[in-house]
Scaffold this motif. Structure first.
Motif, short mmCIF file in Angstrom:
data_model
loop_
_atom_site.label_atom_id
_atom_site.label_comp_id
_atom_site.label_asym_id
_atom_site.label_seq_id
_atom_site.Cartn_x
_atom_site.Cartn_y
_atom_site.Cartn_z
N ASN A 279 0.85 -1.17 0.00
CA ASN A 279 0.00 0.00 0.00
C ASN A 279 0.89 1.24 0.00
OD1 ASN A 279 -1.75 2.16 0.68
ND2 ASN A 279 -3.20 0.71 1.56
N ALA A 280 1.53 1.51 1.13
CA ALA A 280 2.40 2.68 1.18
C ALA A 280 3.67 2.47 0.36
CB ALA A 280 2.80 2.97 2.63
N MET A 281 4.05 3.51 -0.35
CA MET A 281 5.34 3.54 -1.05
C MET A 281 6.02 4.84 -0.69
SD MET A 281 4.50 1.92 -4.81
CE MET A 281 6.25 1.76 -5.23
N GLY A 282 7.34 4.78 -0.61
CA GLY A 282 8.05 5.98 -0.19
C GLY A 282 9.40 6.09 -0.83
N TRP A 283 9.97 7.27 -0.66
CA TRP A 283 11.34 7.54 -1.08
C TRP A 283 12.15 7.90 0.17
CZ3 TRP A 283 13.34 6.60 -5.74
CH2 TRP A 283 12.47 6.48 -6.82
N TYR A 284 13.20 7.13 0.37
CA TYR A 284 14.16 7.41 1.43
C TYR A 284 15.46 7.88 0.78
CZ TYR A 284 11.56 5.40 5.34
OH TYR A 284 10.63 5.15 6.33
N ARG A 285 16.28 8.55 1.56
CA ARG A 285 17.58 8.94 1.04
C ARG A 285 18.65 8.72 2.11
NH1 ARG A 285 17.18 15.57 0.58
NH2 ARG A 285 17.65 16.05 2.77
N GLN A 286 19.86 8.48 1.61
CA GLN A 286 20.98 8.25 2.52
C GLN A 286 22.22 8.90 1.96
OE1 GLN A 286 21.74 4.11 3.44
NE2 GLN A 286 22.77 4.66 5.35
N ALA A 287 22.74 9.87 2.70
CA ALA A 287 24.00 10.51 2.35
C ALA A 287 25.13 9.80 3.07
CB ALA A 287 23.95 11.99 2.73
N PRO A 288 26.35 9.88 2.56
CA PRO A 288 27.49 9.21 3.22
C PRO A 288 27.61 9.61 4.68
CG PRO A 288 28.12 9.99 1.06
CD PRO A 288 26.75 10.54 1.31
N GLY A 289 27.70 8.60 5.56
CA GLY A 289 27.85 8.86 6.97
C GLY A 289 26.57 9.15 7.71
N GLY B 112 5.52 -1.04 1.33
CA GLY B 112 5.09 -1.84 2.46
C GLY B 112 3.59 -1.92 2.56
N PRO B 113 3.08 -2.66 3.53
CA PRO B 113 1.65 -2.93 3.62
C PRO B 113 0.82 -1.88 4.36
CG PRO B 113 2.81 -4.17 5.29
CD PRO B 113 3.85 -3.44 4.50
N ARG B 114 1.45 -0.93 5.00
CA ARG B 114 0.71 0.04 5.81
C ARG B 114 -0.24 0.88 4.95
NH1 ARG B 114 2.21 -3.06 9.04
NH2 ARG B 114 3.87 -2.74 10.60
N ASN B 115 -1.41 1.20 5.52
CA ASN B 115 -2.35 2.03 4.78
C ASN B 115 -2.25 3.50 5.20
OD1 ASN B 115 -3.53 1.93 7.27
ND2 ASN B 115 -5.46 1.01 6.60
N TRP B 116 -1.11 3.87 5.75
CA TRP B 116 -0.79 5.28 6.00
C TRP B 116 0.63 5.52 5.52
CZ3 TRP B 116 -1.23 1.61 9.84
CH2 TRP B 116 -0.09 1.34 10.60
#
Length: 122
Positions: free
Chosen positions: A31-41, A97-101
């Motif tokens: 259900n829920a889809m998202g964008w995460y980000r990760q910078a070095p460190g 993931g499966p969450r509906n929020w």
């Protein structure tokens, strides 16, 4: 579920990029889809998330500059990034993931894409 992210690249400060993430496989489980980000460190952090119903959650540091959207017919989520800053430089990961929020909790997402590099030059 497989997630295929695309759209990263190198852009100057103030420029724009659009990320795409296409989901395939057992998509009925997400259900829920998202964008995460990760910078070095740094730890991986949420940029934005969206549910099938269109509820969204944008992190404070991207609100007003980034917009998440979703095409349910194409099982694809987008992240339109405008007014980019050098501090936006990171690897961006698509998640589902499966969450509906539109959860900001990383462990709520069961599936992750391979990551796409975004580099903003000053």
């Amino acid at each position: 579920v497989q997630l295929q992210a695309s759209g990263g690249g190198v852009v100057q400060t103030g420029g724009s990029l659009r990320l795409s993430c296409a989901a395939s496989g057992s998509i009925a489980s997400i259900n829920a889809m998202g964008w995460y980000r990760q910078a070095p460190g740094n730890e991986r952090e949420l940029a934005a998330a969206i549910t099938i119903g269109g509820a969204t959650n944008h992190a404070d540091y991207v609100r007003g500059r980034f917009t998440i959207s979703r095409d349910n017919a194409k099982n694809t989520v987008y992240l339109q990034m405008n007014s980019l800053k050098p501090e936006d430089t990171a690897v961006y990961y698509c998640a589902a993931g499966p969450r509906n929020w539109p959860s900001a909790i990383r462990t709520d997402y069961d599936y992750w894409g391979q990551g796409t590099q975004v580099t903003v030059s000053s």
